[in-house]
Design an enzyme around this catalytic site. Structure first.
Site, PDB file in Angstrom:
ATOM      1  CG  HIS A  97      -2.225  -0.794   0.829  1.00  0.00           C
ATOM      2  ND1 HIS A  97      -2.165  -2.036   0.279  1.00  0.00           N
ATOM      3  CD2 HIS A  97      -3.542  -0.485   0.910  1.00  0.00           C
ATOM      4  CE1 HIS A  97      -3.388  -2.481   0.052  1.00  0.00           C
ATOM      5  NE2 HIS A  97      -4.251  -1.551   0.420  1.00  0.00           N
ATOM      6  CG  ASP A 157      -6.879   7.642   9.419  1.00  0.00           C
ATOM      7  OD1 ASP A 157      -6.732   7.665  10.651  1.00  0.00           O
ATOM      8  OD2 ASP A 157      -6.740   8.637   8.685  1.00  0.00           O
ATOM      9  CD  GLU A 270      -7.412  10.980  11.717  1.00  0.00           C
ATOM     10  OE1 GLU A 270      -7.922  11.234  10.597  1.00  0.00           O
ATOM     11  OE2 GLU A 270      -6.773   9.943  11.952  1.00  0.00           O
TER      12      GLU A 270
HETATM   13  P1  FAD Z   1       4.308  -1.880   1.996  1.00  0.00           P
HETATM   14  O1  FAD Z   1       3.761  -0.806   1.167  1.00  0.00           O
HETATM   15  O2  FAD Z   1       4.155  -3.265   1.483  1.00  0.00           O
HETATM   16  O3  FAD Z   1       5.764  -1.609   2.471  1.00  0.00           O
HETATM   17  C1  FAD Z   1       6.168  -0.312   2.909  1.00  0.00           C
HETATM   18  C2  FAD Z   1       7.674  -0.290   3.224  1.00  0.00           C
HETATM   19  O4  FAD Z   1       7.915  -1.077   4.363  1.00  0.00           O
HETATM   20  C3  FAD Z   1       8.537  -0.879   2.118  1.00  0.00           C
HETATM   21  O5  FAD Z   1       9.772  -0.231   2.099  1.00  0.00           O
HETATM   22  C4  FAD Z   1       8.720  -2.308   2.546  1.00  0.00           C
HETATM   23  O6  FAD Z   1       9.889  -2.894   2.014  1.00  0.00           O
HETATM   24  C5  FAD Z   1       8.762  -2.168   4.058  1.00  0.00           C
HETATM   25  N1  FAD Z   1       8.244  -3.325   4.757  1.00  0.00           N
HETATM   26  C6  FAD Z   1       7.079  -3.973   4.544  1.00  0.00           C
HETATM   27  N2  FAD Z   1       6.954  -4.971   5.431  1.00  0.00           N
HETATM   28  C7  FAD Z   1       8.043  -4.940   6.210  1.00  0.00           C
HETATM   29  C8  FAD Z   1       8.509  -5.713   7.302  1.00  0.00           C
HETATM   30  N3  FAD Z   1       7.816  -6.737   7.774  1.00  0.00           N
HETATM   31  N4  FAD Z   1       9.690  -5.381   7.868  1.00  0.00           N
HETATM   32  C9  FAD Z   1      10.429  -4.352   7.405  1.00  0.00           C
HETATM   33  N5  FAD Z   1      10.059  -3.597   6.366  1.00  0.00           N
HETATM   34  C10 FAD Z   1       8.871  -3.886   5.781  1.00  0.00           C
HETATM   35  N6  FAD Z   1      -0.299   5.476   7.143  1.00  0.00           N
HETATM   36  C11 FAD Z   1      -0.467   6.004   8.368  1.00  0.00           C
HETATM   37  O7  FAD Z   1       0.490   6.196   9.102  1.00  0.00           O
HETATM   38  N7  FAD Z   1      -1.714   6.332   8.819  1.00  0.00           N
HETATM   39  C12 FAD Z   1      -2.829   6.111   8.087  1.00  0.00           C
HETATM   40  O8  FAD Z   1      -3.925   6.409   8.529  1.00  0.00           O
HETATM   41  C13 FAD Z   1      -2.687   5.533   6.805  1.00  0.00           C
HETATM   42  N8  FAD Z   1      -3.755   5.260   6.043  1.00  0.00           N
HETATM   43  C14 FAD Z   1      -3.590   4.696   4.821  1.00  0.00           C
HETATM   44  C15 FAD Z   1      -4.714   4.405   4.052  1.00  0.00           C
HETATM   45  C16 FAD Z   1      -4.585   3.816   2.818  1.00  0.00           C
HETATM   46  C17 FAD Z   1      -5.821   3.497   2.008  1.00  0.00           C
HETATM   47  C18 FAD Z   1      -3.290   3.543   2.306  1.00  0.00           C
HETATM   48  C19 FAD Z   1      -3.133   2.952   0.949  1.00  0.00           C
HETATM   49  C20 FAD Z   1      -2.154   3.844   3.048  1.00  0.00           C
HETATM   50  C21 FAD Z   1      -2.293   4.425   4.315  1.00  0.00           C
HETATM   51  N9  FAD Z   1      -1.198   4.713   5.113  1.00  0.00           N
HETATM   52  C22 FAD Z   1      -1.378   5.250   6.363  1.00  0.00           C
HETATM   53  C23 FAD Z   1       0.177   4.517   4.621  1.00  0.00           C
HETATM   54  C24 FAD Z   1       0.715   3.172   5.061  1.00  0.00           C
HETATM   55  O9  FAD Z   1       0.979   3.152   6.431  1.00  0.00           O
HETATM   56  C25 FAD Z   1       2.038   2.880   4.382  1.00  0.00           C
HETATM   57  O10 FAD Z   1       1.911   2.993   3.014  1.00  0.00           O
HETATM   58  C26 FAD Z   1       2.515   1.490   4.747  1.00  0.00           C
HETATM   59  O11 FAD Z   1       3.831   1.341   4.312  1.00  0.00           O
HETATM   60  C27 FAD Z   1       1.673   0.481   4.063  1.00  0.00           C
HETATM   61  O12 FAD Z   1       1.797  -0.756   4.681  1.00  0.00           O
HETATM   62  P2  FAD Z   1       1.998  -2.036   3.806  1.00  0.00           P
HETATM   63  O13 FAD Z   1       1.871  -3.163   4.725  1.00  0.00           O
HETATM   64  O14 FAD Z   1       1.152  -2.059   2.602  1.00  0.00           O
HETATM   65  O15 FAD Z   1       3.537  -1.824   3.432  1.00  0.00           O
END
Ligand code: FAD
Length: 518
Positions: A97, A157, A270
């Site tokens: 994400h 969120d 918020e």
């Molecule tokens: P990915 O996108 O898969 O990875 C993000 C990064 O972390 C990459 O560099 C990856 O290599 C690394 N990573 C992934 N897993 C691990 C692991 N286990 N160990 C070490 N590194 C790792 N953020 C907020 O803070 N607050 C919010 O309210 C919020 N709302 C969101 C709502 C939506 C609809 C979306 C799309 C994003 C939102 N985000 C929010 C952003 C979100 O927190 C970040 O984009 C987060 O990185 C997404 O998590 P993911 O599991 O998809 O990680």
């Protein structure tokens, strides 16, 4: 075989994708994993599809292989495998994400962290849960609340994100002003470092690794387990929105509420900016909490500008709390606020329903095609010192027609963030999260991704020209200079941590901070 692989990995430029390999070339890669003895699986063919995209939809990459690890040992074996080549990189992919390719590994190895059996073990005695790095927060919520009546204290969120993904950034939401970001609400991690070691860390055990990894953009280790702090879960939430026409009054009230003594404020705060018009997406209709509530524009003061502000707060309570006591608590806090009379909206919802509120928006967005369209989002931390000017330059001017989705703005307190962790913040005793969550119909019905990116750049340029103190949240830079500026006086520390925990720069290449063998 390693030499063969290197032919594929010399080109690290995501933006100039070469032609895909043939099926034979793909098949030739499989001997690389001979003798590695993974319990999980490796996929070569078609690996450029889902694992080469992300929610942002503006970056594409083609990994060599998608690995579905079964456990931390598999993760360590893959990192060690990469370390034997001078060019291979490894990206942990949470739920993908990110919006700028941060979880991608072009011509590298992608680990699908969600496939590690998502263990969520709750210890009610210590009010902590051990959860796998690839577990989704929504699953953590359900297990903790339904099984034990407990819940993590600090959230995002949207909960379709993995524990490791948000802990690598910060994880912020309406509870952050009380408990700090999610990175402040874990007491222990199990991490696979870039050296291929599986280590447990906490404030007392391997503390430098613990502080590095939290907010460390995946640069120092892959989180395979986190111990998350819990608290008793409430049954219900009183969810309230009020409207302001003056930015100064909105910030005054928000700042007043986030600086009250602990336990003497709302449980969530918020805010968002919306357009002062009947625009169905960006305007007045985005405020009411229920379909039977009506936004009466005649309440808006005549002098109001092109945008208005909504403060969103929530109060937790238990089923057994007398309704009069809940009313009294919320009215006491609402009492001194200066919102526009007649523009107050309130609903009482179950706690899980409240925390899963964005899931409903996701379902709608998926149904009308905007979930899968590009999302060039921009997230900033802006110093309180500059937020009024930011309002004038950005909200009232550049964004006066909205962004096709929420424009979040709410205050946060650096005192709740441990500066030993890797996240960097603006100076001062308070800053604001500003999030431009663009949800547009796919082009040509909506703006093109390029147009949205250009607008983001215009905003960043304005911030720089006006000398605003700000940091990107979920940062994205493509040059070393950009990253150095981002980290400022923390850059040396960040580099030293990299040299210690991932000296060959194997991990998280999609962040584009350190090239392999920097
Ligand atoms: P990915 O996108 O898969 O990875 C993000 C990064 O972390 C990459 O560099 C990856 O290599 C690394 N990573 C992934 N897993 C691990 C692991 N286990 N160990 C070490 N590194 C790792 N953020 C907020 O803070 N607050 C919010 O309210 C919020 N709302 C969101 C709502 C939506 C609809 C979306 C799309 C994003 C939102 N985000 C929010 C952003 C979100 O927190 C970040 O984009 C987060 O990185 C997404 O998590 P993911 O599991 O998809 O990680």
């Amino acid at each position: 075989m390693i030499a063969y692989i290197e032919r594929f990995v010399h080109d690290n430029d995501v933006d100039s994708l070469p032609e895909p390999e043939t099926a034979e070339e793909q098949a030739d890669l499989s001997p690389l994993f001979n003798g590695v003895d993974l319990q999980g699986t490796v996929e070569f063919a078609g690996c450029g599809s889902a694992s080469g995209r992300d929610f942002g939809g503006v970056q594409l990459s083609k990994p060599l292989a998608l690995i579905r690890p079964a456990n931390s040992d598999d993760v360590a074996k893959v990192v060690r495998l990469a370390s034997r080549s001078p060019h291979l990189t490894v990206a942990a992919r949470g739920n993908g994400h990110s919006v700028n390719g941060q979880a991608m590994a072009h011509r590298g190895l992608v680990l699908d962290m969600k496939t590690i059996e998502p263990k969520i073990t709750v210890d009610p005695a210590t009010a902590q849960a051990d959860v796998s790095g690839g577990a989704l927060w929504e699953d953590v919520l359900k297990r903790c609340v339904l099984g034990y009546g407990l819940a993590p204290r600090s959230w995002t969120d949207y909960l379709g994100l993995t524990v490791g993904g948000t802990l690598s950034n910060a994880g912020v939401s309406g509870q952050t002003f009380i408990y700090g970001p999610q990175t402040e609400n874990v007491t222990e991690l199990e991490v696979v470092t870039g050296n291929g070691d599986v280590l447990v860390c906490s404030k007392n055990e391997n503390p430098e690794l613990f502080f590095s990894v939290l907010g460390g953009l995946g640069q120092f280790g892959i989180i395979t387990r986190a111990r998350v702090l819990l608290q008793p879960a409430p049954d219900m939430v009183r969810w309230i929105r009020v409207v302001y026409s003056e930015f100064s009054e909105f910030t005054r009230d928000a700042e007043f509420l986030v600086t009250r003594a602990e336990g003497d404020s709302f449980d969530y705060l918020e805010g968002f900016v919306f357009v002062n018009s009947d625009d169905p997406v960006n305007g007045w209709a985005s405020v009411p909490l229920d379909s039977d509530q009506f936004f009466d524009p005649s309440c808006i003061p005549r002098a109001a500008g092109p945008v208005l502000y909504c403060l969103e707060v929530a109060l937790h309570y238990k089923n057994e709390d007398p309704p009069s006591a809940v009313d009294m608590r919320s009215e006491r806090l609402m009492g001194g606020l200066r919102f526009v009379e007649g523009l107050r909206f309130s609903v009482d919802v179950g706690y899980m329903e409240f925390l899963l509120r964005v899931k409903r928006a996701e379902e709608e967005a998926k149904a009308n095609g905007i979930w899968d369209a590009p999302h060039p989002w921009l997230n900033l931390f802006v110093s309180k010192t500059d937020i009024a000017d930011f309002d004038r330059v950005v909200f009232k001017n550049i964004l006066k027609h909205g962004v096709g989705g929420p424009i979040l703005i709410y205050p946060l307190l650096p005192s709740k963030w441990d500066s030993r962790k890797s996240v960097v913040l603006p100076e001062g005793e308070m800053f604001y999260l500003v999030a431009l969550l663009r949800f547009c119909f796919p082009y040509p019905k909506g703006l093109s991704a390029q147009e949205m990116i250009v607008q983001n750049q215009e905003i960043l340029q304005s911030c720089i020209q006006n000398g605003f103190d700000f940091k990107l949240y979920l940062p994205h830079y493509t040059s070393r200079e950009g990253w150095k500026r981002h980290f400022g006086n923390q850059w040396t520390r960040f580099q030293e941590r990299k040299a210690r925990f991932d000296p060959m720069a194997i991990l998280a290449p999609g962040q584009k901070i350190f090239p392999r063998n920097w």
